[in-house]
Motif scaffolding. Sequence first.
Motif, PDB file in Angstrom:
ATOM      1  N   LEU A 122      43.219  49.464  41.295  1.00 22.85           N
ATOM      2  CA  LEU A 122      44.040  49.546  42.400  1.00 22.85           C
ATOM      3  C   LEU A 122      45.370  50.154  42.026  1.00 22.85           C
ATOM      4  O   LEU A 122      46.236  50.875  42.402  1.00 22.85           O
ATOM      5  N   ASN A 123      45.863  49.367  40.429  1.00 26.73           N
ATOM      6  CA  ASN A 123      47.085  49.900  39.944  1.00 26.73           C
ATOM      7  C   ASN A 123      47.147  51.348  39.506  1.00 26.73           C
ATOM      8  O   ASN A 123      48.079  52.178  39.632  1.00 26.73           O
ATOM      9  N   THR A 173      35.139  47.315  31.737  1.00 26.05           N
ATOM     10  CA  THR A 173      35.856  46.123  31.589  1.00 26.05           C
ATOM     11  C   THR A 173      37.352  45.981  32.182  1.00 26.05           C
ATOM     12  O   THR A 173      37.841  44.937  32.246  1.00 26.05           O
ATOM     13  N   ASP A 174      37.497  47.135  32.935  1.00 26.20           N
ATOM     14  CA  ASP A 174      38.671  46.922  33.756  1.00 26.20           C
ATOM     15  C   ASP A 174      38.349  46.028  35.111  1.00 26.20           C
ATOM     16  O   ASP A 174      37.344  45.973  35.413  1.00 26.20           O
ATOM     17  N   ARG A 175      39.480  45.448  35.290  1.00 27.42           N
ATOM     18  CA  ARG A 175      39.465  44.974  36.530  1.00 27.42           C
ATOM     19  C   ARG A 175      39.745  45.514  37.866  1.00 27.42           C
ATOM     20  O   ARG A 175      40.409  46.816  37.743  1.00 27.42           O
ATOM     21  N   VAL A 176      39.330  45.158  39.042  1.00 29.76           N
ATOM     22  CA  VAL A 176      39.426  45.914  40.382  1.00 29.76           C
ATOM     23  C   VAL A 176      40.930  46.243  40.412  1.00 29.76           C
ATOM     24  O   VAL A 176      41.298  47.241  40.736  1.00 29.76           O
ATOM     25  N   MET A 178      33.166  54.849  32.636  1.00 31.38           N
ATOM     26  CA  MET A 178      32.377  55.143  33.773  1.00 31.38           C
ATOM     27  C   MET A 178      33.311  55.783  34.964  1.00 31.38           C
ATOM     28  O   MET A 178      34.432  55.610  35.215  1.00 31.38           O
ATOM     29  N   ARG A 179      32.441  56.497  36.041  1.00 33.09           N
ATOM     30  CA  ARG A 179      33.227  57.023  36.890  1.00 33.09           C
ATOM     31  C   ARG A 179      33.021  56.186  38.132  1.00 33.09           C
ATOM     32  O   ARG A 179      32.093  55.697  38.370  1.00 33.09           O
ATOM     33  N   VAL A 180      34.103  55.821  38.630  1.00 35.03           N
ATOM     34  CA  VAL A 180      34.128  54.816  39.891  1.00 35.03           C
ATOM     35  C   VAL A 180      34.756  55.469  40.943  1.00 35.03           C
ATOM     36  O   VAL A 180      35.732  56.225  41.202  1.00 35.03           O
ATOM     37  N   THR A 181      34.304  55.013  42.195  1.00 29.72           N
ATOM     38  CA  THR A 181      35.001  55.611  43.411  1.00 29.72           C
ATOM     39  C   THR A 181      35.525  54.237  44.336  1.00 29.72           C
ATOM     40  O   THR A 181      34.698  53.256  44.499  1.00 29.72           O
ATOM     41  N   PHE A 182      36.601  54.258  44.645  1.00 26.28           N
ATOM     42  CA  PHE A 182      37.320  53.115  45.432  1.00 26.28           C
ATOM     43  C   PHE A 182      37.437  53.640  46.761  1.00 26.28           C
ATOM     44  O   PHE A 182      37.916  54.737  47.035  1.00 26.28           O
ATOM     45  N   LYS A 183      36.794  52.966  47.608  1.00 29.02           N
ATOM     46  CA  LYS A 183      36.940  53.197  49.258  1.00 29.02           C
ATOM     47  C   LYS A 183      38.128  52.121  49.479  1.00 29.02           C
ATOM     48  O   LYS A 183      37.724  50.906  49.876  1.00 29.02           O
ATOM     49  N   VAL A 184      39.335  52.642  49.885  1.00 22.31           N
ATOM     50  CA  VAL A 184      40.502  51.646  50.140  1.00 22.31           C
ATOM     51  C   VAL A 184      40.839  51.620  51.872  1.00 22.31           C
ATOM     52  O   VAL A 184      41.019  52.826  52.266  1.00 22.31           O
ATOM     53  N   CYS A 242      42.444  40.534  40.392  1.00 21.53           N
ATOM     54  CA  CYS A 242      42.639  40.436  39.103  1.00 21.53           C
ATOM     55  C   CYS A 242      41.716  39.632  38.276  1.00 21.53           C
ATOM     56  O   CYS A 242      41.750  39.541  36.959  1.00 21.53           O
ATOM     57  N   LYS A 243      40.787  39.103  38.851  1.00 20.91           N
ATOM     58  CA  LYS A 243      39.774  38.241  38.167  1.00 20.91           C
ATOM     59  C   LYS A 243      38.157  38.873  38.402  1.00 20.91           C
ATOM     60  O   LYS A 243      37.367  38.381  37.900  1.00 20.91           O
ATOM     61  N   VAL A 244      38.296  39.944  39.033  1.00 20.66           N
ATOM     62  CA  VAL A 244      36.834  40.786  39.048  1.00 20.66           C
ATOM     63  C   VAL A 244      36.816  42.113  38.124  1.00 20.66           C
ATOM     64  O   VAL A 244      37.566  42.794  38.324  1.00 20.66           O
ATOM     65  N   LEU A 245      35.750  41.904  37.384  1.00 14.22           N
ATOM     66  CA  LEU A 245      35.480  43.093  36.537  1.00 14.22           C
ATOM     67  C   LEU A 245      34.789  44.430  37.383  1.00 14.22           C
ATOM     68  O   LEU A 245      33.968  43.988  38.021  1.00 14.22           O
ATOM     69  N   ILE A 246      35.185  45.590  36.909  1.00  8.50           N
ATOM     70  CA  ILE A 246      34.555  46.691  37.745  1.00  8.50           C
ATOM     71  C   ILE A 246      32.959  46.574  37.497  1.00  8.50           C
ATOM     72  O   ILE A 246      32.092  46.856  38.180  1.00  8.50           O
TER      73      ILE A 246
END
Lengths: 232, 131
Positions: free
Chosen positions: A37-38, A30-33, A1-7, A74-78
């Motif tokens: 970030l990594n 199923t990747d974590r947030v 899936m395509r994700v957009t991180f606003k940091v 590390c505990k939140v899935l995308i």
Amino acid sequence: MRVTFKVYRYQPEVREDPYYDSFSFDAEPTDRVLDGLNHIKWHLDGTLALRRSCQHGICGSDALRINGVNRLACKVLIRDVGSKITVEPLMGCEVIKDLVVDMDPFFGHYRAVLPYFMNEEAPPDRERIQSVEEREAFDDTTKCILCAACTTSCPSRWANPGFLGPAAIVQAHRFIFDSRDRGAADRLSILGERSGVWRCRTIYNCTRACPKEIQITKAIGEVKRRIVDDRS
Amino acid sequence: MSRPTNLSLGRWFSYRGGTGYLLWALHRATGVGVLLFLALHIVDIFLLGFGPELFNELLFLYKAPWARVGEVFLLFGVTFHALNGLRIIVQDFSPRLWAHQRRLVVLEIVVFVIIFLPAAWIMITAFLGNE
């Protein structure tokens, strides 16, 4: 899936004011947030500053404000937060750089509640016996990992930085209700001051934010009750 | 230069807390509202010391349509603030009830509706009847 991180970005050596950067890339649901970030740090922008250590929900170093609420990255899935993810540093703490905040005041409050075993009595021959019921009284508050997600979700703490905050009270609770400890009076005296438990307004933000699901509002209520009972 | 704290009024409002956070915000807002009314009330009672004429002249404030509507808001504020405060006191001193927060909130809303709606209805109809 395509994700957009606003940091959230704050790079005082480059720019005076904080700003937001956007990063779009492909990720697994199923990747974590934290994986996202990594990915940003390793492949898109190496200047991004963030804290993480164990990356498995134990060390508590990657507590962040994710989509408006405090969580451990590390505990939140995308898939649980959606494809548009806003990541900000914890509220009410001074930002050192990007997502890294100054934790000194937080740990100062932690130390203020005497978070260690206190008992001047001579130790018994073998061990200090504790019943199952006695252990249950503080079992829940032993789970705290000092991530600060609770303390930095508390409006009373936002308004009064001097307020000890939920995490320090949870740590005090762990020893106050330990049948082997003898330092409860000292801790209750500290928690009964203006910057102690009475600043809590029973808002429940802390309980909702805790990644270890500690019943923080209940623990604070038990400390309040104990102070009142001891005074009467 | 001081460091930012990622804390502003907008961020206060944007934090995604639960029911407790919403009720706390409403509790604060109604508290400020009731306090402002109390301040106004103290001022008008104070003016009574300068003679009944001045006091009577000021009463136009409370007879104005916006003030009558404001009275309904005042009723809302006082009733909500009192009931929510009682719920918080009960929860604070009965930690075992922490898991029943939702039920206590529902109970609070039910009692609020029972008190507020009939009283507001009486106030609004009395106001409209006098127009």
